[in-house]
Scaffold this active site. Structure first.
Site, mmCIF file in Angstrom:
data_model
loop_
_atom_site.group_PDB
_atom_site.id
_atom_site.type_symbol
_atom_site.label_atom_id
_atom_site.label_comp_id
_atom_site.label_asym_id
_atom_site.label_seq_id
_atom_site.Cartn_x
_atom_site.Cartn_y
_atom_site.Cartn_z
ATOM 1 N N ASP A 39 0.990 -1.360 -0.353
ATOM 2 C CA ASP A 39 0.114 0.208 0.096
ATOM 3 C C ASP A 39 0.578 1.253 -0.255
ATOM 4 O OD1 ASP A 39 -1.469 -1.709 0.656
ATOM 5 O OD2 ASP A 39 -2.056 -1.140 2.295
ATOM 6 N N SER A 96 -0.111 -0.009 7.606
ATOM 7 C CA SER A 96 -0.899 1.393 6.622
ATOM 8 C C SER A 96 -1.464 2.654 7.176
ATOM 9 C CB SER A 96 -1.524 0.982 5.520
ATOM 10 O OG SER A 96 -0.920 0.834 4.740
ATOM 11 N N ARG A 178 -7.634 -0.565 11.871
ATOM 12 C CA ARG A 178 -6.307 -0.022 11.132
ATOM 13 C C ARG A 178 -6.314 0.871 10.183
ATOM 14 N NH1 ARG A 178 -6.911 -5.805 9.432
ATOM 15 N NH2 ARG A 178 -6.927 -6.427 7.881
ATOM 16 N N ASP A 179 -4.883 1.103 9.350
ATOM 17 C CA ASP A 179 -4.924 1.895 8.223
ATOM 18 C C ASP A 179 -6.079 3.592 8.548
ATOM 19 O OD1 ASP A 179 -3.964 -0.279 7.674
ATOM 20 O OD2 ASP A 179 -5.993 -0.785 5.749
ATOM 21 N N GLU A 230 -10.158 -2.148 4.613
ATOM 22 C CA GLU A 230 -9.295 -1.948 4.780
ATOM 23 C C GLU A 230 -8.801 -0.360 3.833
ATOM 24 O OE1 GLU A 230 -6.481 -5.894 4.958
ATOM 25 O OE2 GLU A 230 -7.057 -4.908 3.459
ATOM 26 N N TRP A 318 -4.040 -8.983 -3.706
ATOM 27 C CA TRP A 318 -3.486 -10.344 -2.736
ATOM 28 C C TRP A 318 -3.495 -11.866 -2.715
ATOM 29 C CZ3 TRP A 318 -0.057 -8.804 0.439
ATOM 30 C CH2 TRP A 318 0.026 -8.013 0.909
HETATM 31 C C1 FRU Z 1 -3.722 -3.572 3.002
HETATM 32 C C2 FRU Z 1 -3.563 -4.082 3.908
HETATM 33 C C3 FRU Z 1 -3.661 -3.137 5.264
HETATM 34 C C4 FRU Z 1 -2.855 -3.275 6.271
HETATM 35 C C5 FRU Z 1 -1.502 -3.790 5.096
HETATM 36 C C6 FRU Z 1 -0.206 -4.181 6.130
HETATM 37 O O1 FRU Z 1 -3.365 -5.066 1.589
HETATM 38 O O2 FRU Z 1 -3.683 -5.178 4.541
HETATM 39 O O3 FRU Z 1 -5.214 -2.647 5.800
HETATM 40 O O4 FRU Z 1 -2.264 -1.820 7.081
HETATM 41 O O5 FRU Z 1 -1.916 -3.970 4.419
HETATM 42 O O6 FRU Z 1 0.580 -4.179 5.002
#
Ligand code: FRU
Length: 490
Positions: A39, A96, A178-179, A230, A318
């Site tokens: 990311d 992220s 997260r993120d 995410e 992914w």
């Molecule tokens: C998205 C993700 C995020 C996470 C990061 C980890 O691609 O899964 O949610 O913060 O990658 O590398």
């Protein structure tokens, strides 16, 4: 038909990539000098530099060991890689997040951002600094502490960071939290954070970027399912360029379970009053920012000097990101794209399109292609070209090289389709798996498609722009109202 290939982009090979033969490295897509990348993080602009941080494993070619890598650029195309800006620590990996440009307001009795009562948006002056939030990820912690939001500031243009210390925001008990994406909301004169929490997005507010108050959540049951939300983003856009018609857009990157398999970027359009986001569309409505398989974790720049909303995605998925062929680095980012909101005649929906930023126009001149052309042969397997063509409804065409590798396109049944079955290396079955709800009339069941009739309207001809940079094809239809990003491995 003649094709004009790369012009300016070669110059910038010096920035990185010396060990990889020039013709084998993308020229106008960001790829790290060495190591693994996913990311884009913390994208912002300060003092003449666009900053892009990114999920970085400097020690290997697969995901792991996450740091924030760092590149800077005068124009979002020609990047220079610096040392990683934030390294993992005892609180976990550096996942992220985002950055904003802030300053301490005049008259404050401290010059330390970590002590200031309030922080306000930067004004281009000397006191501006970069404030960043990322997720500290540590699976050894108790469940509700495995992902927490951490704060760091940089007073030297992102070169070095001072971490606040312990993470400042814990989850309400969920593992996935997260993120964080920060933004300033002018009417309430305060900062907000939007952060993913399982299958919803939560809003928090703050005056000083340290103390956060829960505001509300959005998303449960909305859009595609099953999914993990995410990498959120949230910003206003003028609809059809009209400042009196502003809408808020929430980007929700979703993995796995997207229509073409694996990861993709979804969005919702609606209103926000500082308390709640209300989506305009029913729960079942699904809108994709890009209709390819390799467009994920798209987020936008803060503090863009011309006020544009510019997104960059991670050009992978992914499902197979760790299995893509590599030599010295793995992964690249998509081209920077300017986002715009628009309406379509006869529909109530507001859509968000993406067009290549103006800065890209100096990179490649379009190859001229006759309207009748059904095969565009770009010769070299390492081609870097931009092709523009008008495609009739009901027709097909291919991009091909001298090795006989090709990418197939068709415009049919209200959709435009891209099929990469014969485009070179097929690293995994998922790379070319069946499309969601294939239609025989599209000429193939394999590939990705965008509903051009829904997104643009019914037309005899669609204007298609294809940007090819050795190992990727990015398609923009009618100025970016429909887009498709797919890797190809000739
Ligand atoms: C998205 C993700 C995020 C996470 C990061 C980890 O691609 O899964 O949610 O913060 O990658 O590398």
């Amino acid at each position: 038909m003649s094709s004009q290939t790369l012009r300016e982009a070669r110059k910038y090979e010096e920035a990185f990539g010396k060990r990889i033969p020039k013709e084998e490295k993308p020229a106008f897509h960001l790829a790290p000098w060495v190591g693994w990348m996913n990311d884009p993080n913390g994208m912002t602009y300060l003092n003449g530099e666009y900053h892009l941080f990114f999920q970085y494993n400097p020690y290997g070619s697969k995901w792991g060991n996450m740091h924030w890598g760092h590149v800077v650029s005068p124009d979002m195309i020609h990047w220079k890689q610096l040392d990683p800006a934030i390294a993992r620590d005892n609180y976990g990996q550096i996942f992220s997040g985002s950055s904003i440009v802030a300053r301490i307001p005049e008259g404050a009795n401290t010059d330390d951002p970590f002590l200031a009562e309030t922080l306000v948006p930067g004004n281009g002056g000397e006191g501006d600094f970069i404030a960043s939030y990322y997720t500290s990820d540590n699976w050894r912690m108790p469940r509700e502490m495995q992902e927490m939001q951490s704060y760091a500031v940089s007073m030297d243009g992102g070169r070095t960071y001072r971490k606040y210390g312990a993470p400042v925001l814990k989850s309400d008990g969920r593992r996935d939290f997260r993120d964080p994406k920060l933004f300033w909301y002018e009417p309430k004169q305060q900062w907000y954070m939007i952060v993913s929490a399982d299958n919803e997005m939560q809003f928090y507010s703050s005056k000083n970027l340290r103390d956060w108050t829960y505001v509300s959540a959005f998303g449960d049951g909305y859009g595609v399912q099953p999914r993990q939300f995410e990498c959120p983003d949230f910003f206003p856009l003028n609809v059809d360029g009209d400042p009196t018609k502003q809408k808020w857009v929430m980007i929700v990157n979703v993995n796995p379970g997207c229509w073409f398999g694996g990861s993709a970027s979804q969005y919702f359009v609606g209103d926000f009053d500082g308390e709640k986001f209300v989506c305009d569309s029913p729960k079942e409505t699904v809108k994709w920012l890009d209709w390819g398989k390799d467009h994920y974790a798209a987020v936008t720049f803060a503090n863009e000097p011309k006020g544009r909303i510019i997104a960059i995605c991670w050009m992978s998925n992914w499902q197979y990101a760790n299995d893509l062929p590599t030599r010295q680095y793995r992964s690249q980012m998509g081209m920077p794209r300017e986002l715009f909101a628009y309406s379509v005649k006869g529909s109530k929906e507001i859509y968000v399109g993406q067009k290549p930023v103006d800065e890209l126009n100096s990179i490649l001149k379009p190859a001229s292609v006759s309207v009748e052309a059904s095969t565009v042969n770009f010769g070299n397997t390492n081609a870097q070209i931009m092709v523009e063509l008008d495609v009739k409804n009901g027709s097909t065409f291919t991009l091909s090289n001298d090795e006989g590798e090709e990418v197939f396109f068709s415009v049919n049944a209200g959709r435009i389709l891209m099929d990469r079955q014969k485009s070179g290396i097929i690293p995994t079955q998922d790379f070319v798996s069946e499309t969601w709800s294939p239609k025989p009339s599209l000429g193939t069941n394999i590939g990705t498609w965008a509903p051009v009739e829904q997104l643009i309207g019914k037309q005899d001809t669609y204007h298609v722009q294809l940007w090819l940079d050795i190992c990727s094809v990015e398609m923009f239809v009618d100025g970016g109202k429909a887009n498709m990003t797919n890797l190809v491995l000739p």
